[in-house]
Scaffold this active site. Structure first.
Site, PDB file in Angstrom:
ATOM      1  N   GLU A 146      -1.550  -8.512   5.058  1.00  0.00           N
ATOM      2  CA  GLU A 146      -1.447  -8.657   6.526  1.00  0.00           C
ATOM      3  C   GLU A 146      -2.789  -8.432   7.212  1.00  0.00           C
ATOM      4  OE1 GLU A 146      -0.765  -6.008   4.911  1.00  0.00           O
ATOM      5  OE2 GLU A 146      -1.225  -4.245   6.123  1.00  0.00           O
ATOM      6  N   CYS A 197       0.830  -1.212   0.000  1.00  0.00           N
ATOM      7  CA  CYS A 197       0.000   0.000   0.000  1.00  0.00           C
ATOM      8  C   CYS A 197       0.864   1.262   0.000  1.00  0.00           C
ATOM      9  CB  CYS A 197      -0.974  -0.038   1.183  1.00  0.00           C
ATOM     10  SG  CYS A 197      -2.302   1.169   1.022  1.00  0.00           S
ATOM     11  N   HIS A 212      -3.638  -5.344   1.060  1.00  0.00           N
ATOM     12  CA  HIS A 212      -3.019  -5.586   2.368  1.00  0.00           C
ATOM     13  C   HIS A 212      -3.098  -7.053   2.763  1.00  0.00           C
ATOM     14  CE1 HIS A 212      -2.307  -1.497   3.894  1.00  0.00           C
ATOM     15  NE2 HIS A 212      -3.392  -1.135   3.231  1.00  0.00           N
TER      16      HIS A 212
END
Lengths: 991, 259
Positions: free
Chosen positions: B214, B97, B212
């Site tokens: 994560e 990002c 993302h």
């Protein structure tokens, strides 16, 4: 030396496109055909031509942008250029980043007097008149904080340097003579010392101050008087809640709010989960053996009415500091929001100033300080929370929009922040650091007073006293601050990641209302005294008077108490994080607050008087007549009319989708998201959210909101009870349990000096006590804003008063053992059984459907059984979906779960346990305590067994057909899922 | 026991996803330190101890003057050489990002990230198809992860795009898949050229992506997990615990364990 660098896009520019669409949308008749945007940086610093080139290279990304030094690249032909830049002194985050970028690439620091200012130049093409260009400019800027200049093609766009130029500061404070008449006292209170802005002190308060200084043998200084006004303000001392009201000597806060919590905690005994309530910047409850979770909700209403963007950024980053300022600093882990606004289509024109006798044209209207249109207020507020929350890296899992014409004068902007904090920090034998509780703090005599974060300017002077007054003529423009989330994020990292756990400071609080006066004044109570040297406070620009430095509410600052031996270590950490940390004084045990400026003492007052000297104001309430209960209309509506009514209600802004907001607020950062703000295939807004804040713990935190301001039209007791019931019910439906649920109260009242309004307040507070103690849900924190009034003028110049509906936001926070047990609102599978829990009564009063009728009453005893049963069912994994029935009644609830699941239902509401008999009442009554759930067939028995003694009705099932079919007394409605979905999404569709 | 690979996660100036990225890396068997940009600038040799470098997501400098620009320029000016040295070893680097925006601004990967076509920040889930080959993307063909950005439209001039294609460096594309179908959302969330969601460099060892991963490491992070849960429950199946983004981080650790 002033230079300008312009950065222009080389490729298609979505930002300019967006400006074009916004303008075209609002001015469809105009000849506008295209827009081009150029970002300008005005550099007021000594830089060589070579350095300027280097800076330009840095400010443009060569793949997509070009830069020009000294010239503005413009399209070949255009009608007008509009430049929008900030007014002097307004926070300019883009300018600041540009400055840091240039400093970095040139490896040199700018002088304090050197700055970079950003502005946007918009070139507009098409056949446009000068008048149209003016209208565009008005739409594109807010004259309170920005300038807009219009240039036809061919005219040079001059360089503007919005530098703050103040006179030389006086090296001393002014003495204020208090040997004056009552009339003069009141004048000072209203207009301030020499017209500087309201002090909002009552006559008895003014006299108490006079008497105190008589004893001191002198007159007060301006800074002393300002400090007292700030410290004693309604905003800071919550005088209306604190002072005696009728026979309630201890005040309604102590009796009803704190009193409820004390009673509940006692009853809970060992099961009490409260850890720190009402005494710190946030309230805190037990999360697990290691952590506490904190919560605090604030409002920022008056500034958001003036500058919706700046006001709402400040709302959210301000409440983030209430989290950072809890104990020795909690990490913000979730933001919540609530916007009470007027219908954005509300076209009423309102002005803060009366018309001048000669004025008639548009120019003159501008001079009367028009309020921003309702639409722009909402747009600005939405953008502000976007900037504040997203940039800070804090997820926003929950929020709402509530619409009522009474919010046209002042919007209510709620912002809340949940935090996470370790109970104790480990010691470190090598540095002789002892293990210590992180949720307690105490500034000690001898600790340095350290200010961290941003610098001090004129921003927000009189914010605290201003928000204790209504929005009217003379509302100070400096009352508006604009937040700078990145500066705050930088010091938040330095605090939470390093300084806190290294044990480098002994206390911390936020510089919010009242600035240093507020924070130092508050912390001085921990050590019993403070001494401050205002010359040491870093300023944004020179020329501030001492009282301004002391009272300024410039954002992104906190005050720390730092033991002398830790100063160097602390300073190093903040330097590394590129955050200013400045020693501005020392905590003492003198019992006094002493402030020096220019080598002279400008304030020297007893701490006791500062905090306890305010004379108590004995308040009297008077039963309001209240609106006479209109009986509900007797006409029976036809099928088609009821169907139409449901579709219309779904299309209203208080009910329909706000996905445009939910989606632009990051709700997944920090990796804690469990249930989303938009739920199910059909993406329907939920009224509760679940997060899993500790990544290696299964525990979840449930957040929910409850509000019912419309009921205040009929009965504020019912309003407050319903607000609590709704918050609790919303939380239960997401998976929370009554055993582990706390609540927060945020009262937003209006005209609170009126006995009738005080009566309504007393009723609401009593409802808070009754309902909270019945459910065993303690209040852990709260806040109030008592003067949400607008006093101004309509288009014709007629004086007008708009008082916001008495509004109570209840925010619920609960802990659940297993986040993976959480439930969402969407119907999941064809064939699932649909149940209504709770009784439906004929309660249509002040409902979304009708004004007339009885207002919903809360039967906490009955509801509690139902809530406990549903919690059990959810814990046992029996529930496929659960939705709390709220505004718009069962009709809206059924529609929402169906839209969310994109599944039809076939239900029969004549089976309901209901005293409501008429079809419209069954469909739209807003009786509290009800929940709509769906359950898989295989667990039907197991599920039903849990609800002994609770009104539980199996009303039908989820079906394959894409229709919502509802049997009602004497009627049958049948609406396609498609039309329901379309209606639900219609209001904010193009936002 | 194999030695755990060590990751350095950049922080400072408004980056904000360091904690969850660290937790994820630790979960899959790496060690990880969050280090402030200024500390790395002061001591670039810190990078010598790392096998993995992460530029995580966030809002460096508030996206003022353009996303990733100010941070990226700072990285380029002060750490350009150190990162070259780091990448000259057999190491991995990822920009997620804002991190992707930073590493393109710093010139580590080509192209630029510009404002979404809607000119608005957007948080939603997307479905990705793996195109290029990269150690980061082994063993995955399609997976769903969230995005949250205002400037995520990948842009590069035609010749750069051609070059990326010929080098097999267009790593991830937005495609119609599980979540976009479930929620009836358009597959490409931002108008990215050729639906590009991520690209690679240095033979796939450097991955830049807007989504993302994560935030997609637990089953309960999925946007429709309560819907899926009902499927599992009714079919008598075990409810999964992991999310689809975890594989990327497992791959990174396995890359070094394979050595």
């Amino acid at each position: 030396m002033v230079n300008r660098i312009a950065v222009s896009p080389k490729i298609e520019d979505a930002r300019a496109e967006s400006y074009f669409h916004v303008l075209k949308n609002i001015f469809p008749e105009s000849g506008l055909t295209a827009a081009f945007a150029v970002q300008a940086y005005t550099i007021d610093a000594k830089l060589s031509a070579q350095e300027l080139e280097k800076a330009g290279e840095r400010l443009a990304n060569p793949i997509i942008e070009a830069y020009a030094v000294g010239t503005i690249p413009e399209p070949e032909s255009y009608a007008y250029a509009i430049e929008i830049g900030y007014l002097p002194g307004v926070t300019d985050n883009v300018g600041r980043t540009a400055r840091e970028t240039i400093e970095d690439c040139l490896s040199k620091k700018f002088a304090d007097s050197e700055h970079v200012y950003s502005s946007l130049i918009l070139f507009l093409q098409g056949k446009l008149s000068a008048r149209e260009a003016e209208s565009f400019a008005r739409e594109l800027h807010n004259p309170l904080i920005e300038r807009a200049n219009i240039f036809p093609q061919g005219k040079t766009i001059p360089v503007v340097v919005p530098k703050v130029k103040l006179g030389k500061p006086q090296a001393r404070a002014d003495e204020v003579d208090l040997d004056i008449s009552d009339k003069e006292f009141l004048k000072i209170s209203r207009e301030g010392i020499r017209g500087r802005g309201p002090l909002a002190l009552s006559l008895p308060a003014m006299k108490a101050i006079r008497d105190y200084f008589r004893k001191e043998g002198r007159n007060p200084t301006d800074i002393e008087l300002e400090s007292l006004a700030q410290t004693w303000s309604e905003h800071c001392k919550h005088t209306i809640f604190a002072d005696p009201l009728d026979d309630i000597q201890e005040g309604i806060y102590r009796r009803y709010i704190k009193g409820a919590t004390e009673k509940i905690r006692k009853q809970k005994g060992k099961k009490d989960f409260c850890v720190s309530v009402f005494k710190d910047n946030s309230g805190a409850i037990h999360f697990d053996e290691k952590y506490l979770v904190t919560h605090k909700v604030e409002t920022h209403n008056s500034p958001s009415g003036l500058d919706p963007f700046g006001g709402s950024v400040t709302a959210i980053v301000g409440v983030n500091r209430d989290c950072l300022g809890f104990g020795l600093g909690a990490k913000p882990i979730a933001n919540v929001y609530g916007f009470c606004v007027a219908d954005p289509h509300d076209e009423r024109e309102l002005f803060r100033d009366p018309p001048s006798p000669k004025a008639s044209d548009g120019q003159a209207k501008q001079k009367r300080q028009p309020l921003l249109p309702a639409r722009r207020i909402l747009e600005g507020i939405v953008k502000g929370i976007n900037a504040g929350g997203n940039q800070s890296g804090i997820p926003t899992p929950l929020g709402f929009v509530a619409v009522d014409p009474s919010y046209r004068g002042k919007p209510l902007v709620y912002g809340g922040t949940v935090g996470l904090i370790l109970r104790t920090a480990k010691g470190n034998p090598s540095t002789s650091l002892r293990a210590r509780k992180l949720y307690e703090k105490q500034a000690k005599p001898g600790d340095y007073i350290v200010m961290i974060g941003g610098r001090v300017g004129l921003d927000g002077i009189h914010g605290a006293t201003f928000s204790s007054e209504s929005l009217s003529v003379g509302s100070p423009a400096t009352a508006v601050q604009i937040g700078d989330p990145i500066t705050q994020k930088k010091f938040s990292d330095a605090l939470i990641r390093e300084a806190r756990d290294a044990g480098l400071y002994s206390s911390i609080t936020d510089d919010g209302a009242g600035g240093l006066s507020g924070s130092v004044g508050e912390m001085a109570r921990e050590s019993n005294g403070a001494q401050v040297d205002l010359d040491k406070v870093p300023l944004k620009y020179p020329g501030l008077q001492p009282w301004q430095i002391w009272l300024s509410e410039s954002q992104e600052r906190m005050t720390l108490a730092v033991p002398k031996k830790n100063w160097t270590k602390l300073k190093t950490i903040f330097d590394r994080h590129d955050v200013e940390a400045t020693r501005i004084g020392e905590f003492t045990r003198s019992g006094r607050v002493v402030v020096r400026y220019g080598g002279k003492e400008v304030m020297n007052m007893s701490l006791d008087f500062l905090h306890e000297g305010r004379p108590v104001n004995i308040q009297k309430s008077q039963k309001s007549k209240g609106p006479t209960l209109k009986s509900s209309q007797g006409r029976t509506l036809e099928n088609s009319e009821l169907q139409q009514a449901l579709l219309e209600i779904l299309a209203r802004p208080s009910i329909g989708s706000i996905s445009f907001i939910s989606q632009q607020y990051d709700h997944e950062v920090q990796g804690s998201s469990v249930t989303k703000p938009l739920q199910g295939k059909g993406r329907v807004n939920a009224d509760a959210g679940v997060i899993q804040p500790v990544l290696n713990s299964e525990k979840g935190v449930v957040l929910a909101h409850g509000y019912a301001p419309w009921y205040s039209e009929l009965d504020t007791y019912a309003m407050a009870a319903a607000s609590i019931d709704t918050a609790v019910r919303n939380a239960i439906c997401a998976g929370a349990s009554l055993n582990y649920l706390a609540i927060l109260d945020n009262f937003c009242w209006s005209s609170s000096d009126k006995p009738e309004r005080l009566y309504e307040l007393k009723q609401a507070a009593k409802a808070c006590y009754d309902t909270a103690t019945a459910y065993g849900t303690p209040f852990i924190s709260g806040k109030d804003s008592m003067f949400n009034d607008f006093r101004g003028f309509d288009a014709k110049g007629k004086p007008i008063h708009i008082a916001a509906l008495p509004t109570l936001l209840i925010s619920a926070i609960g802990v659940i053992p297993d986040a993976a047990k959480a439930v969402t609102i969407d119907f999941k599978r064809v064939g699932d059984l649909v149940y209504v829990i709770g009784e439906t009564n004929d309660e249509l009063g002040a409902s979304e459907y009708s004004e007339a009728g009885k207002v919903p009453a809360v039967d906490a005893k009955k509801n509690m059984k139902a809530y406990r049963a549903l919690s059990k069912a959810i814990e046992s994994g029996l529930v496929a979906s659960a939705l709390s029935v709220g505004r718009g009644g069962l009709g809206v609830a059924l529609a929402k779960s169906a839209i969310a699941g994109q599944l039809g239902i076939d239900v029969d509401l004549t089976k309901l346990q209901s005293s409501a008999k008429r079809a419209d009442s069954v469909l739209f009554s807003e009786s509290q305590g009800r929940m709509l759930v769906s359950v898989r067939r295989s667990v039907q028995k197991e599920f039903e067994k849990l609800f002994k003694g609770v009104a539980l009705t199996n009303i039908g099932e989820v079906v394959q057909a894409a229709t919502v079919s509802i049997a009602l007394p004497g009627q049958y409605i049948d609406i396609s899922l498609h039309s329901l979905t379309e209606s639900y999404r219609s209001f904010f569709k193009n936002w | 026991m194999k030695k755990k690979p060590h990751a350095i996660i950049f922080s400072g100036y408004g980056l904000n996803t360091e904690d969850e990225t660290k937790a994820t890396l630790e979960q899959v068997g790496a060690t990880a330190d969050i280090i402030h940009l200024n500390d790395i600038i002061a001591k670039p040799s810190l990078l010598d101890k790392a096998q993995i470098v992460v530029f995580p997501g966030g809002f460096s400098y508030g996206d003022d003057t353009g996303s990733g620009k100010a941070y990226g320029n700072r990285v380029k000016q002060h750490l350009g050489k150190a990162l070259e040295k780091f990448l000259a070893r057999d190491t991995l680097l990822i920009g997620i990002c804002n991190g992707f925006q930073i590493i393109t601004s710093a010139g580590i990967l080509p192209g630029a990230l510009i404002a979404n076509d809607t000119a608005r920040y957007s948080d939603r889930w997307v479905d990705l198809e793996v195109q290029g080959s990269s150690p980061w993307l082994k063993g995955t063909k399609t997976f769903s992860v969230p995005i949250a950005h205002g400037e995520g439209k990948y842009y590069a001039p035609e010749e750069t795009l051609e070059k990326l294609k010929s080098e097999n460096a267009i790593a991830l594309k937005y495609v119609e898949g599980e979540t976009s179908k479930h929620f009836s959302m358009p597959p490409n969330p931002n108008g990215s050229l050729q639906n590009i969601a991520g690209i690679t460099g240095y033979n796939g060892r450097v991955l830049g992506l807007m989504p993302h991963p994560e935030r997609a490491v637990r089953f309960t992070q999925l946007p429709h997990w309560t819907f899926l849960r009902e499927e599992y429950v009714r079919n008598g199946k075990q409810i999964p615990t992991e999310g689809p983004g975890l594989q990327i981080f497992k791959n990174a650790v396995n890359y070094f364990h394979g050595k």
